[in-house]
Design a protein around this motif. Structure first.
Motif, PDB file in Angstrom:
ATOM      1  N   THR A 206       5.286   8.607   4.724  1.00 31.05           N
ATOM      2  CA  THR A 206       4.861   9.562   3.703  1.00 31.05           C
ATOM      3  C   THR A 206       5.212  10.984   4.119  1.00 31.05           C
ATOM      4  O   THR A 206       5.711  11.782   3.302  1.00 31.05           O
ATOM      5  CB  THR A 206       3.345   9.448   3.462  1.00 31.05           C
TER       6      THR A 206
ATOM      7  N   SER B 101       4.305   5.784  -5.184  1.00 26.54           N
ATOM      8  CA  SER B 101       4.614   5.677  -6.611  1.00 26.54           C
ATOM      9  C   SER B 101       3.889   6.732  -7.445  1.00 26.54           C
ATOM     10  O   SER B 101       4.245   6.960  -8.611  1.00 26.54           O
ATOM     11  CB  SER B 101       4.251   4.285  -7.133  1.00 26.54           C
ATOM     12  N   GLU B 102       2.881   7.362  -6.863  1.00 26.41           N
ATOM     13  CA  GLU B 102       2.171   8.415  -7.590  1.00 26.41           C
ATOM     14  C   GLU B 102       3.061   9.629  -7.824  1.00 26.41           C
ATOM     15  O   GLU B 102       2.838  10.403  -8.756  1.00 26.41           O
ATOM     16  CB  GLU B 102       0.922   8.818  -6.816  1.00 26.41           C
ATOM     17  N   LYS B 103       4.092   9.799  -6.983  1.00 32.61           N
ATOM     18  CA  LYS B 103       4.962  10.969  -7.105  1.00 32.61           C
ATOM     19  C   LYS B 103       6.444  10.614  -7.257  1.00 32.61           C
ATOM     20  O   LYS B 103       7.217  11.437  -7.755  1.00 32.61           O
ATOM     21  CB  LYS B 103       4.812  11.866  -5.870  1.00 32.61           C
ATOM     22  N   TYR B 104       6.826   9.400  -6.827  1.00 33.24           N
ATOM     23  CA  TYR B 104       8.249   9.077  -6.761  1.00 33.24           C
ATOM     24  C   TYR B 104       8.530   7.735  -7.430  1.00 33.24           C
ATOM     25  O   TYR B 104       7.619   6.953  -7.718  1.00 33.24           O
ATOM     26  CB  TYR B 104       8.706   9.028  -5.293  1.00 33.24           C
ATOM     27  N   GLN B 105       9.810   7.482  -7.660  1.00 36.22           N
ATOM     28  CA  GLN B 105      10.239   6.187  -8.179  1.00 36.22           C
ATOM     29  C   GLN B 105      10.437   5.250  -6.987  1.00 36.22           C
ATOM     30  O   GLN B 105      11.339   5.438  -6.184  1.00 36.22           O
ATOM     31  CB  GLN B 105      11.551   6.342  -8.966  1.00 36.22           C
TER      32      GLN B 105
ATOM     33  N   GLU C  16       0.833  -1.205   0.000  1.00 35.28           N
ATOM     34  CA  GLU C  16       0.000   0.000   0.000  1.00 35.28           C
ATOM     35  C   GLU C  16       0.863   1.249   0.000  1.00 35.28           C
ATOM     36  O   GLU C  16       0.570   2.228  -0.708  1.00 35.28           O
ATOM     37  CB  GLU C  16      -0.930  -0.004   1.213  1.00 35.28           C
TER      38      GLU C  16
ATOM     39  N   LYS D 293       2.396   1.691  -3.478  1.00 33.99           N
ATOM     40  CA  LYS D 293       1.410   2.213  -4.429  1.00 33.99           C
ATOM     41  C   LYS D 293       1.173   3.704  -4.225  1.00 33.99           C
ATOM     42  O   LYS D 293       1.119   4.482  -5.186  1.00 33.99           O
ATOM     43  CB  LYS D 293       0.094   1.449  -4.274  1.00 33.99           C
ATOM     44  N   SER D 294       1.063   4.117  -2.963  1.00 33.56           N
ATOM     45  CA  SER D 294       0.808   5.522  -2.656  1.00 33.56           C
ATOM     46  C   SER D 294       1.974   6.414  -3.067  1.00 33.56           C
ATOM     47  O   SER D 294       1.800   7.441  -3.732  1.00 33.56           O
ATOM     48  CB  SER D 294       0.524   5.677  -1.159  1.00 33.56           C
TER      49      SER D 294
END
Length: 216
Positions: A140, A26-30, A20, A23-24
């Motif tokens: 995060t 990965s929306e902004k980072y590698q 989770e 996935k979260s």
């Protein structure tokens, strides 16, 4: 930003939550999720979450930050299974410490501390769920504020929790359920169930929450 999430056991209860987090973020980072420290590549941040093995100094040098979230108010409660120990001690509130991993166990400077409160009825799966949600939130926050957070040295009395063994999962049949309820709460029904011996026979205990028959 290049981020690695390491969970060093593919059977760990935390794998679900690591996915989770992956996935979260990965929306902004590698982001890459790995289960073996040897597969780590150079990057900016590595989160070592629910890891039981000590990583090498070479591993630590691969990342600008190596971040652990430990379920105690460090330097109190270093070592193993801090959540389980504190529940057995009767605590209904624990501190999660996000800190920089160094070669010495649980000794690096910290960036964040967050309180996590329980109502006293949760069993292990619920305790872990609440803790994992908070851990992911802290990870995060760290990534999003990485350039603003300053490391702080651990200060205070150091205490250490030893690794729990199967012997520690034994229940005293001469004590009441109420006296041992917090021990029952941290039972891992699948991997490390509680047990007791009576008349030279070993018995295994599984505990679950039941439904109220009167509400059916």
């Amino acid at each position: 930003m290049k981020i690695t999430i390491l969970v060093d056991d593919m059977e760990s209860w935390f794998v679900k939550y690591a996915k989770e987090l992956e996935k979260s973020l990965s929306e902004k980072y590698q982001v890459s999720l790995i289960y073996d420290s040897k597969k780590a590549v150079d990057g900016d941040v590595c989160f070592l979450l629910s890891c039981s093995k000590i990583v090498s100094s070479d591993f630590l040098q691969k990342h600008r930050h190596n971040i652990v979230v430990h379920a105690s108010d460090l330097p109190k409660g270093k070592g193993f299974s801090p959540l389980s120990y504190q529940i057995m001690e009767g605590k209904d509130e624990i501190v999660l410490t996000l800190f920089e991993a160094i070669e010495e166990l649980d000794a690096g400077p910290y960036y964040l501390k967050e309180n996590l409160r329980f109502d006293g009825t949760e069993l292990l799966s619920e305790l872990r769920d609440l803790m994992a949600i908070k851990i992911n939130q802290m990870c995060t926050f760290f990534v999003e504020h990485i350039n603003e957070l300053e490391p702080k040295p651990q200060v205070g009395e150091e205490t250490m929790y030893k690794r729990l063994t199967r012997k520690d999962n034994s229940i005293d049949i001469n004590k009441s359920i109420k006296e041992q309820f917090n021990h029952l709460r941290i039972a891992d029904n699948e991997r490390y169930p509680l047990w007791f011996e009576y008349k030279n026979t070993k018995y295994i205990i599984h505990i679950y929450k039941g439904e109220d028959d009167e509400k059916k």
